[in-house]
Design a protein around this motif. Sequence first.
Motif, PDB file in Angstrom:
ATOM      1  N   PRO A   1       0.819  -1.225   0.000  1.00  0.00           N
ATOM      2  CA  PRO A   1       0.000   0.000   0.000  1.00  0.00           C
ATOM      3  C   PRO A   1       0.852   1.274   0.000  1.00  0.00           C
ATOM      4  O   PRO A   1       0.483   2.268  -0.639  1.00  0.00           O
ATOM      5  N   ALA A   2       1.977   1.236   0.701  1.00  0.00           N
ATOM      6  CA  ALA A   2       2.846   2.410   0.740  1.00  0.00           C
ATOM      7  C   ALA A   2       3.450   2.684  -0.638  1.00  0.00           C
ATOM      8  O   ALA A   2       3.530   3.847  -1.089  1.00  0.00           O
ATOM      9  N   LEU A   3       3.879   1.632  -1.329  1.00  0.00           N
ATOM     10  CA  LEU A   3       4.423   1.807  -2.676  1.00  0.00           C
ATOM     11  C   LEU A   3       3.369   2.372  -3.614  1.00  0.00           C
ATOM     12  O   LEU A   3       3.648   3.276  -4.416  1.00  0.00           O
ATOM     13  N   ASP A   4       2.140   1.868  -3.511  1.00  0.00           N
ATOM     14  CA  ASP A   4       1.058   2.381  -4.349  1.00  0.00           C
ATOM     15  C   ASP A   4       0.839   3.869  -4.086  1.00  0.00           C
ATOM     16  O   ASP A   4       0.685   4.668  -5.029  1.00  0.00           O
ATOM     17  N   ALA A   5       0.834   4.263  -2.818  1.00  0.00           N
ATOM     18  CA  ALA A   5       0.624   5.671  -2.475  1.00  0.00           C
ATOM     19  C   ALA A   5       1.768   6.542  -2.995  1.00  0.00           C
ATOM     20  O   ALA A   5       1.550   7.646  -3.521  1.00  0.00           O
ATOM     21  N   LEU A   6       3.007   6.075  -2.868  1.00  0.00           N
ATOM     22  CA  LEU A   6       4.163   6.844  -3.337  1.00  0.00           C
ATOM     23  C   LEU A   6       4.126   7.026  -4.851  1.00  0.00           C
ATOM     24  O   LEU A   6       4.399   8.128  -5.368  1.00  0.00           O
TER      25      LEU A   6
ATOM     26  N   GLU B   1      -1.614  10.490   2.822  1.00  0.00           N
ATOM     27  CA  GLU B   1      -2.618   9.479   2.426  1.00  0.00           C
ATOM     28  C   GLU B   1      -2.601   8.287   3.365  1.00  0.00           C
ATOM     29  O   GLU B   1      -3.654   7.727   3.690  1.00  0.00           O
ATOM     30  N   MET B   2      -1.392   7.892   3.816  1.00  0.00           N
ATOM     31  CA  MET B   2      -1.263   6.712   4.673  1.00  0.00           C
ATOM     32  C   MET B   2      -1.383   7.062   6.160  1.00  0.00           C
ATOM     33  O   MET B   2      -1.293   6.176   7.010  1.00  0.00           O
ATOM     34  N   CYS B   3      -1.570   8.358   6.471  1.00  0.00           N
ATOM     35  CA  CYS B   3      -1.713   8.814   7.858  1.00  0.00           C
ATOM     36  C   CYS B   3      -0.483   8.476   8.703  1.00  0.00           C
ATOM     37  O   CYS B   3      -0.597   7.958   9.830  1.00  0.00           O
ATOM     38  N   VAL B   4       0.703   8.704   8.137  1.00  0.00           N
ATOM     39  CA  VAL B   4       1.952   8.530   8.880  1.00  0.00           C
ATOM     40  C   VAL B   4       2.766   9.808   8.710  1.00  0.00           C
ATOM     41  O   VAL B   4       2.452  10.679   7.885  1.00  0.00           O
TER      42      VAL B   4
END
Length: 311
Positions: free
Chosen positions: A11-16, A28-31
Amino acid sequence: MRPLPDMNLLPALDALLRAGSVAGAAAEMCVSPSAMSRTLARLRRVAGDELLVPSGRGLALTPRARELQPQVQAALAGALAALRPPEPAELSAVERDFVLRANDATAAFLGPELIARAAREAPGIRLRLLPEGDEDPADLRGRIDLDVGQLPELPHDVRGETLAHYGYRAVTRADGPYAGERLTPERFAALPQITVTRRGRTWSVVDERLAVLGLTREVPATAPTYGAACFFVLRSDALALVPGLFAAEAARVMPLAVLDIPLDLPTVAFGQAWHVRWDADPAHHWLRSTVAGIVRELGDGSGTATGAATP
């Protein structure tokens, strides 16, 4: 085989790749941006590519990152689909065969309504009713989809559900000499009786209750099924002891009178059993719910009944 990478990175790769920036992906990932920056560093090691590189005041996707983007989106969508609970069944579109096991009494009072509801609600479901015999509950692991009736002790991977408790009634031909009688224990014991047993046994809880009263009964014949017992009494002056709900159904279509048994007999637990693999299956859930609903509607508290124990 190479060990799988941490799938939480997907999911992190998709968001990046979609945001094109650490700050945007972090939001987007709330981090925090620093946490997303560390995740990007891990992704670079796993992918063997920089993925996002400086470009002016921002970042740009490398050719490898652009190549990965549709693959990542498809992989993430597939993972989400695999882990999503099943959608509610469109019963009108279900095409299934279900194998049920039941004795003839259960098939007689439950089967017609179950078949009718399947035709209305799930016309692609086909019901295959098999007779009881020397069955093993382990058959539910493969050969049988649902056991209905009096349930034995079940293995750990088989679910069981008690639906009702039922009793027995006596039937005799409607024009017989005692069709309208209110039987006493003495009169009941004096009448010839047909019992149902697959093994030819004649002694049961009925005989135990009669013995307490100092009475015995005559059993001139046994029958292998409840339907056969009803046919036997149509050509004799005997009583047949059958499940109450079956007695009511048989008297509806055959010239039989239904009599109360004047003894304090135990009721029989009536239920259904299935393998745990069907717990969340929508079509099987429909089958179990429909069986339970029919039994509830038939169980009106009158004490009439079914089950597999033989009085």
